[in-house]
Structures are given as C-alpha cells and as structure tokens.
Scaffold this motif. Structure first.
Motif, PDB file in Angstrom:
ATOM      1  N   ILE A  44     -51.011   9.491 -29.295  1.00  0.00           N
ATOM      2  CA  ILE A  44     -52.397   9.370 -29.265  1.00  0.00           C
ATOM      3  C   ILE A  44     -52.675   8.650 -28.175  1.00  0.00           C
ATOM      4  O   ILE A  44     -52.414   7.373 -27.506  1.00  0.00           O
ATOM      5  N   GLY A  45     -53.837   8.614 -27.632  1.00  0.00           N
ATOM      6  CA  GLY A  45     -53.902   8.401 -25.840  1.00  0.00           C
ATOM      7  C   GLY A  45     -54.083   6.784 -26.493  1.00  0.00           C
ATOM      8  O   GLY A  45     -55.462   6.982 -26.922  1.00  0.00           O
ATOM      9  N   ALA A  46     -54.473   6.220 -25.072  1.00  0.00           N
ATOM     10  CA  ALA A  46     -55.176   5.023 -25.171  1.00  0.00           C
ATOM     11  C   ALA A  46     -56.468   4.521 -25.452  1.00  0.00           C
ATOM     12  O   ALA A  46     -57.442   4.262 -26.183  1.00  0.00           O
ATOM     13  N   LYS A  47     -57.264   5.761 -24.639  1.00  0.00           N
ATOM     14  CA  LYS A  47     -58.918   5.711 -25.007  1.00  0.00           C
ATOM     15  C   LYS A  47     -59.298   6.982 -26.051  1.00  0.00           C
ATOM     16  O   LYS A  47     -60.290   7.566 -26.193  1.00  0.00           O
ATOM     17  N   ASP A  48     -58.461   8.060 -26.569  1.00  0.00           N
ATOM     18  CA  ASP A  48     -58.813   8.550 -27.838  1.00  0.00           C
ATOM     19  C   ASP A  48     -59.013   7.602 -28.954  1.00  0.00           C
ATOM     20  O   ASP A  48     -58.468   7.870 -30.220  1.00  0.00           O
ATOM     21  N   VAL A  49     -60.295   7.275 -29.514  1.00  0.00           N
ATOM     22  CA  VAL A  49     -60.770   6.881 -30.301  1.00  0.00           C
ATOM     23  C   VAL A  49     -60.605   7.523 -31.661  1.00  0.00           C
ATOM     24  O   VAL A  49     -60.583   6.783 -32.417  1.00  0.00           O
TER      25      VAL A  49
ATOM     26  N   ILE B  83     -63.477   1.124 -31.898  1.00  0.00           N
ATOM     27  CA  ILE B  83     -64.610   1.367 -31.526  1.00  0.00           C
ATOM     28  C   ILE B  83     -65.193  -0.067 -29.278  1.00  0.00           C
ATOM     29  O   ILE B  83     -65.077   0.104 -28.254  1.00  0.00           O
ATOM     30  N   GLY B  84     -64.725  -0.976 -30.166  1.00  0.00           N
ATOM     31  CA  GLY B  84     -65.370  -2.062 -29.257  1.00  0.00           C
ATOM     32  C   GLY B  84     -64.069  -2.087 -28.455  1.00  0.00           C
ATOM     33  O   GLY B  84     -64.153  -2.638 -27.520  1.00  0.00           O
ATOM     34  N   LEU B  85     -62.273  -2.441 -28.773  1.00  0.00           N
ATOM     35  CA  LEU B  85     -61.479  -2.024 -28.102  1.00  0.00           C
ATOM     36  C   LEU B  85     -61.183  -1.339 -26.997  1.00  0.00           C
ATOM     37  O   LEU B  85     -60.846  -1.695 -25.867  1.00  0.00           O
ATOM     38  N   ALA B  86     -62.032  -0.184 -27.097  1.00  0.00           N
ATOM     39  CA  ALA B  86     -62.267   1.192 -26.090  1.00  0.00           C
ATOM     40  C   ALA B  86     -62.937   0.454 -25.254  1.00  0.00           C
ATOM     41  O   ALA B  86     -62.953   1.291 -24.358  1.00  0.00           O
TER      42      ALA B  86
ATOM     43  N   LYS C 109     -49.141   0.345 -31.609  1.00  0.00           N
ATOM     44  CA  LYS C 109     -48.638   0.734 -30.311  1.00  0.00           C
ATOM     45  C   LYS C 109     -47.362   1.958 -30.270  1.00  0.00           C
ATOM     46  O   LYS C 109     -47.591   2.346 -30.040  1.00  0.00           O
ATOM     47  N   ILE C 110     -46.359   1.077 -30.995  1.00  0.00           N
ATOM     48  CA  ILE C 110     -45.374   2.503 -31.081  1.00  0.00           C
ATOM     49  C   ILE C 110     -45.867   3.772 -31.683  1.00  0.00           C
ATOM     50  O   ILE C 110     -45.537   4.523 -31.183  1.00  0.00           O
ATOM     51  N   GLY C 111     -46.937   3.050 -32.350  1.00  0.00           N
ATOM     52  CA  GLY C 111     -47.209   4.723 -33.564  1.00  0.00           C
ATOM     53  C   GLY C 111     -47.351   5.377 -33.059  1.00  0.00           C
ATOM     54  O   GLY C 111     -47.581   6.707 -32.578  1.00  0.00           O
TER      55      GLY C 111
END
Length: 311
Positions: free
Chosen positions: A42-47, A104-107, A34-36
């Motif tokens: 890097i956005g949360a949805k930028d898989v 991909i699943g986490l998104a 998360k820190i990285g």
C-alpha cells in the motif's frame, strides 16, 4: 461482587498496569501499520486503500472483542435493543470520524506534526469531560500534569525534521478534528458503560465502524490486491491490538475518572518511538531526548493520578 470489582479496578496499580498495557499495544500499532502497508504493498499516498485496510482491521477487531467478551461472560455478547443507537454513535465518533480525519490529515502533513497534535487529545478529553459533561472537576493539578506530559510528547517527536510553520485545514486541521472525535468518544464510552458492557460496546462499534470504513475505502477506489499469509497475520495482530486495548480502556474508563485514565495517552508516542526503533531498525530515534520525554510523561501521569488519589 460488583462493588468488589469496582474497587479492584480503581486500584492505582491496576489502572497503571492496565493503561500502560493499552498504550504499549497502541504504540506497537505505529510500526506494525507501516509493516502492514509494506506487506500489502500500500503506497504512502494511497489514502483510499489505507482507509480500506483500517476498516478491515477494525471489523476484525470487533469480531475478536465480541468473541472474547462472549467467552468471559460464558454467553453470547449481544447488545440490548436500547444499545443500538449508542453503538452507532460510538462507532461514528471513535472509528469512522477519528480515523477518516486522521488518515486524510496524515496524507497532508508530516508524521511528526500529526503525533504532536494527536497528543492534544488528552487535554480535549479532560476539558470535554469537565466543562461540557461535568463528569469530573477541572483542577490546576490536572492541567499542570497534562502540560508536563504534553511537553514529553513534543520532545519525543521533535528530531530536527518534519516541523515547519505551515498549517492547512486538510492536514493539521483534520488531525486536530480526529483528536476532538476521540475525546468525545471517550466521554460517551464512560457514560454508556454505566448501562452497557464496555466490551460489548467496543466490539459492536468496531464492527459497525469497520464496515463503514471499508465501504468508504472501496468507494474511493481502494483495493487490497497483494494478499499474503504474512500480511494477513499482521492484519490479525493489528485487529487484536484494537480489540484488547480499546476494550480494556473502556473498562478502566467505566470505573475511573477520565483524567486519571486519559493522561496515559501521552505514553502512546513514546511507546511508538521505542517500538519503531526495535521493529523498523530505527535505533537512531532513541537517544537522550527520548529518555527525557519518557520522564516528563511519567511525571505528568503521576501528578494527575496523585490528585485523584487524594480525592
């Protein structure tokens, strides 16, 4: 000398300390990733960029593992000709499939549901090792210990948010498939370690898988544009986590039954919650429920290992 090392690696204190070190390192990866993402913007949805980031991490992890192994062996750690196919297969299961399915699943699902489903990997690893590859016997004691440990994983993740009855193939389904890939990679790593150095296998499978993931990330449109010294330092730490933890985990699997080692995987989310509270200032996530979860996980690990010691 080989027998002495084998006996030493099977000692209960060595297994517990070694496996807990691996889980603590893997647990630290949750907040550090998360820190990285923040450091690299890097956005949360930028898989696509997340997969690119993961590929860079695993490629560096492989390079570090190979360097460490070469120093310890006092000679370059090179794969034998017959090991190439095994390395490619391991990288496909452990790095490429597991993490592509996971990211991909986490998104498409919540982090809470993903963590709980990931906890199933211990069950799957033991079932695959016992029922398909017959590497050990499936006993009631092992399953009871796993159920108790899994209850701890559920408790440490259920905090009143992120849980619902919805299920999707690209969300929860992909997370589950990532656990299946991990379980099979553990079984094959143990099998291949009989002929090849587990550190060598870890290093080269990370390099191979990392390159494939970087190509996938680039192909999906991912880019790492915001590069800073702090971001590079965090990426190197995450690479070190993978290099050390997975190599040590491979050595433990080489000399011990899969169930005796895999059950410690229940500690990953516990360490993840505790270290997230410290590194991400999420102190509210640690409470009585977390302590109860830790106790349940430890009891589950004890039950499984107690059975192995009796044998």
């Amino acid at each position: 000398m080989k027998e002495t090392k084998e006996v030493w690696m099977q000692k209960t204190v060595v297994v517990w300390l070694g496996a807990l070190l691996c889980c603590a390192l893997w647990g630290s990866a949750f907040p550090c990733i998360k820190i990285g993402y923040q450091l690299f913007e890097i956005g949360a949805k930028d898989v696509a960029t997340q997969i690119l980031f993961a590929g860079a991490r695993f490629f560096l992890a492989g390079v570090l593992a190979i360097l460490f192994g070469s120093v310890l062996n006092k000679k370059p750690l090179l794969p034998r000709k017959g090991a190439i196919g095994r390395i490619v297969w391991l990288s496909f299961l452990q790095t490429v499939l597991q993490y592509l399915f996971f990211y991909i699943g986490l998104a498409h699902t919540s982090g809470v549901k993903a963590s709980i489903i990931e906890g199933v990997n211990v069950f799957i690893a033991i079932l695959v090792a016992s029922l398909i590859f017959h590497q050990e016997k499936l006993t009631a004691r092992k399953m009871i210990g796993c159920v108790i440990g899994f209850a701890g994983v559920v408790l440490v993740n259920v905090n009143g948010s992120g849980m619902d009855a919805g299920i999707s193939f690209f969300g929860e389904g992909f997370i589950f498939l990532s656990t299946v890939a991990y379980a099979f990679s553990s079984v094959f790593l143990k099998r291949y370690s009989k002929e090849d150095n587990p550190v060598m296998l870890s290093g080269y499978q990370f390099v191979t898988g990392g390159i494939i993931m970087m190509l996938c990330g680039f192909g999906m449109g991912g880019t790492l544009t915001h590069v800073t010294p702090a971001g590079i330092a965090m990426l190197l730490y995450l690479a070190l986590v993978s290099a050390v933890a997975y190599s040590l985990w491979g050595v433990l699997l080489k000399y011990n039954p899969i169930s005796k080692v895999a059950v410690f995987g229940f500690m990953n989310p516990v360490f993840g919650v505790i270290l997230s509270a410290i590194l991400l200032n999420e102190a509210g996530t640690i409470g009585a429920m977390c302590l109860v979860a830790l106790v349940l996980v430890c009891v589950g690990i004890y039950i499984v290992n107690k059975g192995e010691r009796r044998k």
